[in-house]
Design an enzyme around this catalytic site. Sequence first.
Site, PDB file in Angstrom:
ATOM      1  N   LYS A 171     -58.654  62.722  85.878  1.00 54.73           N
ATOM      2  CA  LYS A 171     -59.799  63.522  85.834  1.00 54.73           C
ATOM      3  C   LYS A 171     -61.314  62.823  85.598  1.00 54.73           C
ATOM      4  O   LYS A 171     -62.351  63.475  85.990  1.00 54.73           O
ATOM      5  CB  LYS A 171     -59.419  64.466  84.569  1.00 54.73           C
ATOM      6  N   GLU A 194     -54.909  67.602  92.191  1.00 52.85           N
ATOM      7  CA  GLU A 194     -54.404  68.851  91.543  1.00 52.85           C
ATOM      8  C   GLU A 194     -54.054  68.301  89.870  1.00 52.85           C
ATOM      9  O   GLU A 194     -54.290  68.993  88.992  1.00 52.85           O
ATOM     10  CB  GLU A 194     -53.109  69.402  92.364  1.00 52.85           C
ATOM     11  N   VAL A 246     -56.319  68.333  86.607  1.00 53.80           N
ATOM     12  CA  VAL A 246     -56.711  69.315  85.657  1.00 53.80           C
ATOM     13  C   VAL A 246     -55.348  70.226  85.558  1.00 53.80           C
ATOM     14  O   VAL A 246     -54.508  70.557  86.129  1.00 53.80           O
ATOM     15  CB  VAL A 246     -57.721  70.226  86.345  1.00 53.80           C
ATOM     16  N   GLY A 273     -52.509  69.041  84.229  1.00 54.22           N
ATOM     17  CA  GLY A 273     -51.322  68.639  84.611  1.00 54.22           C
ATOM     18  C   GLY A 273     -50.337  69.350  85.634  1.00 54.22           C
ATOM     19  O   GLY A 273     -50.831  69.210  86.738  1.00 54.22           O
ATOM     20  N   ILE A 319     -49.811  72.594  85.914  1.00 54.40           N
ATOM     21  CA  ILE A 319     -50.550  74.049  86.305  1.00 54.40           C
ATOM     22  C   ILE A 319     -51.025  73.789  87.858  1.00 54.40           C
ATOM     23  O   ILE A 319     -52.073  73.096  87.793  1.00 54.40           O
ATOM     24  CB  ILE A 319     -50.964  74.618  85.260  1.00 54.40           C
ATOM     25  N   GLY A 361     -46.205  60.861  74.463  1.00 51.02           N
ATOM     26  CA  GLY A 361     -46.641  60.603  75.634  1.00 51.02           C
ATOM     27  C   GLY A 361     -47.701  61.418  76.194  1.00 51.02           C
ATOM     28  O   GLY A 361     -48.240  61.511  77.489  1.00 51.02           O
ATOM     29  N   LYS A 387     -62.161  68.080  82.666  1.00 59.23           N
ATOM     30  CA  LYS A 387     -61.333  69.183  83.404  1.00 59.23           C
ATOM     31  C   LYS A 387     -62.234  70.623  83.645  1.00 59.23           C
ATOM     32  O   LYS A 387     -62.111  71.054  84.821  1.00 59.23           O
ATOM     33  CB  LYS A 387     -59.807  69.514  82.719  1.00 59.23           C
TER      34      LYS A 387
HETATM   35  N1  HSE Z   1     -54.203  63.540  77.586  1.00 54.90           N
HETATM   36  C1  HSE Z   1     -54.217  64.455  78.299  1.00 54.90           C
HETATM   37  C2  HSE Z   1     -53.663  65.813  77.420  1.00 54.90           C
HETATM   38  C3  HSE Z   1     -53.357  64.160  79.307  1.00 54.90           C
HETATM   39  O1  HSE Z   1     -53.321  65.679  75.981  1.00 54.90           O
HETATM   40  O2  HSE Z   1     -53.677  66.771  77.870  1.00 54.90           O
HETATM   41  C4  HSE Z   1     -53.247  65.194  80.480  1.00 54.90           C
HETATM   42  O3  HSE Z   1     -54.578  65.190  81.083  1.00 54.90           O
END
Ligand code: HSE
Length: 438
Positions: free
Chosen positions: A106, A130, A133, A135, A137, A188, A206
């Site tokens: 991103k 894709e 933004v 993850g 979705i 993670g 995003k």
């Molecule tokens: N660090 C990001 C989050 C990961 O916590 O949403 C996904 O872009």
Amino acid sequence: MQKNINVGLIGAGTVGSGVYKVLKKNFSEIYKKTGKKIIIFALAEKDINRAKEIAGDEVIILEDAFDLVSHKDIHIVVELIGGIGISKDLVVEAIKNKKHVVTANKALIAIHGEELVMLANKHNVNLAYEAAVAGGIPIIKSVREGLAGNKIEWIVGILNGTTNYILTEMKENNLAFDVALKQAQELGFAEADPTFDIEGVDAAHKITILASIAFGIPINYEATHVEGISSLDQKDIIYAEELGYKIKLLGITKHNNDSVELRVHPTLIPEKRLVANVDGPMNAVLVQGNMVGPTLYYGAGAGSDPTASAVVADIIDLSRNLESNNTTLIPILGFTSNEIKAKKILSIEDINSEFYLRLSMNNESGVLAKITQVFAQHSISIDAMVQKEIQEDDKVVDIILVTSIMIEKDVNKIINEIEALPETKNKVVKLRIEQLNR
Ligand code: HSE
């Protein structure tokens, strides 16, 4: 018919390993949908042992990713190392070598997107993002294709899983900010540098991308107003709840006449809205189209498998179109390139909003009258006012005000006047409110 699609994967981190797993686990499912065997042909990773652990011996492992982006047998390059340094050079090289590129990066798209899109168009290759933004979705596809018949009016999203997880834990389990952040890192969700999460930078990357594909404007990260949650006080979460609101870190973009709002900040939203109940690391994006009305997209916004799901969807899209050479039929930013026009991005001082204000005042008679007088002098009405119980030293009280809709520069003037009162003990806390109903 081209039956094998050779993918070159750069980076065997959280998302890279997820992509390998999805392609392997769902190989036959994907074959049934594409008629192609999509294989990881080469993996570029500095940590050779880790690469072998993930990919075994069937895959060519390269230490130097520049060898991958120029490899003649690779059709699609997937960049998953993140950041805007070497990753940019690799994507540029891949495009120049006529490779289609998929990225989950991103920051790269938000900061260098304009240049990379132009380069991709010039070389007649696609740049798919894709996973950058929200993850898992499929929000890029939804806005760019599913809602293509609409004029998009606004988008509001919970776009960062780490901060949503932290806010949820602070509210539901009374966890301290640091403890919740550590947990998010262990799970993670967080960026390599978690300040990008907690200071709103990741969400800003995003929403910047979404604004571009929604309104046909150049990607303009620099113009985005960014505030994170690191200075959010737990007591505001509690007071907001008492007023019927939840606090979420929102990315907000709105198109008003010829200008665009583009901002990320903690925001009070009515607890009865669906999006207010999106908790933990989940993401949600609310998109208002002029024909469809409001639409809501919900899912995992971070993590290995969900993010890999989006990366693989991009690989599949490109694979389907590779041999017909139709890979660039859908404009990368949704609008034809000659129709992407800059619009004025409103400064945060010029937006209209309702505001939540927390004042710390001496507990003396006449204080409330002084506060309301300041508002009256500016002809601003107060929608709600609550005086909280007396604080520890018996002398200071929290007074919570909710304003009617007003321009932010006017609320700032009122705050300055209130902070100048001798009865004011601390800086006024200001949070914006979105009703999400228009
Ligand atoms: N660090 C990001 C989050 C990961 O916590 O949403 C996904 O872009």
